[in-house]
Scaffold this active site. Structure first.
Site, PDB file in Angstrom:
ATOM      1  N   CYS A 206      28.483 -18.031  17.817  1.00 44.96           N
ATOM      2  CA  CYS A 206      29.658 -18.678  17.232  1.00 44.96           C
ATOM      3  C   CYS A 206      30.195 -19.747  18.181  1.00 44.96           C
ATOM      4  O   CYS A 206      30.105 -19.607  19.414  1.00 44.96           O
ATOM      5  CB  CYS A 206      30.750 -17.646  16.989  1.00 44.96           C
ATOM      6  SG  CYS A 206      30.326 -16.437  15.744  1.00 44.96           S
ATOM      7  N   CYS A 232      26.580  -8.428  20.244  1.00 43.31           N
ATOM      8  CA  CYS A 232      27.673  -8.509  19.277  1.00 43.31           C
ATOM      9  C   CYS A 232      27.951  -7.171  18.604  1.00 43.31           C
ATOM     10  O   CYS A 232      28.910  -7.034  17.864  1.00 43.31           O
ATOM     11  CB  CYS A 232      27.371  -9.550  18.223  1.00 43.31           C
ATOM     12  SG  CYS A 232      25.815  -9.240  17.382  1.00 43.31           S
TER      13      CYS A 232
HETATM   14  S1  SF4 Z   1      33.961 -12.692  18.746  1.00 40.90           S
HETATM   15 FE1  SF4 Z   1      31.941 -12.473  17.735  1.00 40.90          FE
HETATM   16  S2  SF4 Z   1      32.248 -12.945  15.536  1.00 40.90           S
HETATM   17 FE2  SF4 Z   1      34.100 -13.581  16.668  1.00 40.90          FE
HETATM   18  S3  SF4 Z   1      33.785 -15.755  17.016  1.00 40.90           S
HETATM   19 FE3  SF4 Z   1      33.021 -14.682  18.854  1.00 40.90          FE
HETATM   20  S4  SF4 Z   1      30.827 -14.236  18.496  1.00 40.90           S
HETATM   21 FE4  SF4 Z   1      31.749 -14.843  16.528  1.00 40.90          FE
END
Ligand code: SF4
Length: 394
Positions: A206, A232
């Site tokens: 992300c 994740c």
């Molecule tokens: S915490 Fe995880 S889902 Fe949220 S923006 Fe970051 S990588 Fe993406």
């Protein structure tokens, strides 16, 4: 083609057989056998369309481009990733790419401002990645990932076939590949690179949680930089979750209800939705587009034939722009399904049908407040058409 012989034995037993059977096989052979071995079962590939994803996607396309590919759109991805997903899917001719997103109600409840990643990355990943993927994978016996041993300590002992909590099989055809193998495959097959690789991103997640990596740094150093987080939560190590709580299907809010002239039904659309900006020129088996009520339908001019479903958002009961938009889409020649979503009530059902909508998507709360019989009372929508009444045909 998926194997049609039913597998027997526990996941643990089958993992043992599969790793013994294919221990000395190369990546492509592991993938090919996995797609046809009855000990594996019903299978999907999960792809982030990240820096190295094109290798496995290409291998899959050569063997069977109709295998489902699940792409998790966290709605926090780089624009480049969304464009790359469309480009690669089209180039490889993948016919069943399914865009998986968090339920809007879950995001509204837990991350309404889109800032949860700043305070609790585990919770954010859980809402936006883990739970949606868990729900999508509940239909499958096995899934294919692009993980490799070289990608870090949590992946150092990766096998081709892994036991995921005695529930599913996880297949890692590239487990033994080196970074050079990846580079060679991409070059030899002239595959498109993710545009951010050339800008210093060897691992891409992300946008808020991915930073550039300096020469000599671990390729995954830019993921959740300076945080004690490597995964994740989608992936588990030796059957144990790496971070975050195990998601359950119960974590997902109730599904929205679809209203048609036949009454209430569950939403059977599983392919996800794109926006006009991320809509490609074809290649996916089924295409659905989300439109805001104030969207200009001209953004879809020339592309309507490739769209199966358009969903128009109604931000409030009093906002009638969605009805006008539906009429304009029908006048432009759109023959696919047209769905009104959001703040539409039973009293507006006849108006929605006259405007060209085939169906309405409502929340579980509204479905409880206005049960099916209230909608069906308006289902003979032509009797509400004043022109028919004037003609005496209603
Ligand atoms: S915490 Fe995880 S889902 Fe949220 S923006 Fe970051 S990588 Fe993406």
């Amino acid at each position: 083609m998926q194997p049609n012989t039913l597998h027997t034995g526990s996941v643990a037993e089958r993992i043992g057989f599969l790793n013994d059977r294919y221990r000395n096989h190369a990546a492509q052979a592991v993938l090919e056998h996995a797609l046809n071995d009855s000990d594996v079962g019903n299978i999907a590939m999960v792809s982030s369309f990240g820096a190295e994803s094109v290798v496995l996607l290409h291998m899959l396309s050569v063997i069977d481009r109709n295998i489902p590919v699940l792409f998790i759109d966290t709605q926090m991805l780089f624009e480049e990733t969304l464009a790359y997903q469309t480009e690669v899917s089209q180039k490889l001719g993948l016919t069943d790419v399914r865009v998986i997103r968090a339920a809007p109600a879950a995001v509204a409840a837990h991350d309404p401002d889109g800032l949860l990643h700043k305070s609790d990355t585990d919770a954010c990943c859980n809402i936006r990645k883990v739970v949606p993927l868990e729900n999508a994978l509940s239909k499958f016996d096995a899934w294919i990932t692009g993980r490799k041993r070289f990608q870090g300590s949590t992946r150092a002992a990766l096998d081709f076939f892994e036991n995921e909590e005695d529930r599913r099989i996880k297949i890692n055809p590239l487990a033994h590949w080196t970074p050079q193998d990846v580079q060679d495959y991409i070059i030899n097959n002239r595959l498109p690179r993710h545009p951010l690789v050339a800008q210093g991103y060897p691992s891409i997640g992300c946008a808020p949680c991915t930073s550039r990596v300096a020469p000599g740094e671990d390729p995954r150093a830019g993921r959740w930089r300076d945080q004690d987080k490597e995964e994740c939560g989608i992936h588990f190590v030796n059957g144990k979750i790496v971070r975050g709580p195990l998601p359950t299907v119960e974590d997902e809010p109730e599904m929205n209800t679809i209203v048609t002239d036949a009454g209430f039904a569950a939403d059977e659309w599983t392919h996800g939705f794109v926006t006009p900006d991320t809509l490609g020129g074809g290649g996916a088996a089924a295409v659905a587009v989300d439109l805001a009520s104030d969207a200009d339908p001209a953004v879809l001019a020339g592309r309507l034939d490739g769209i199966d479903l358009i969903r128009v958002d109604f931000p409030s009961f009093a906002d009638g722009r969605g009805f006008t938009l539906a009429r304009r889409l029908r006048l432009m020649g759109f023959n696919g399904r047209l769905r009104a979503k959001g703040h539409v009530i039973a009293d507006q059902y006849a108006m929605a049908r006259r405007s060209g909508f085939d169906e309405v998507e409502i929340s579980p709360e509204l479905a409880k407040r206005q049960p099916q019989d209230q909608w069906l009372a308006r289902a003979n929508w032509q009797s509400h058409d004043y022109l028919n009444r004037l003609r005496g045909t209603a």
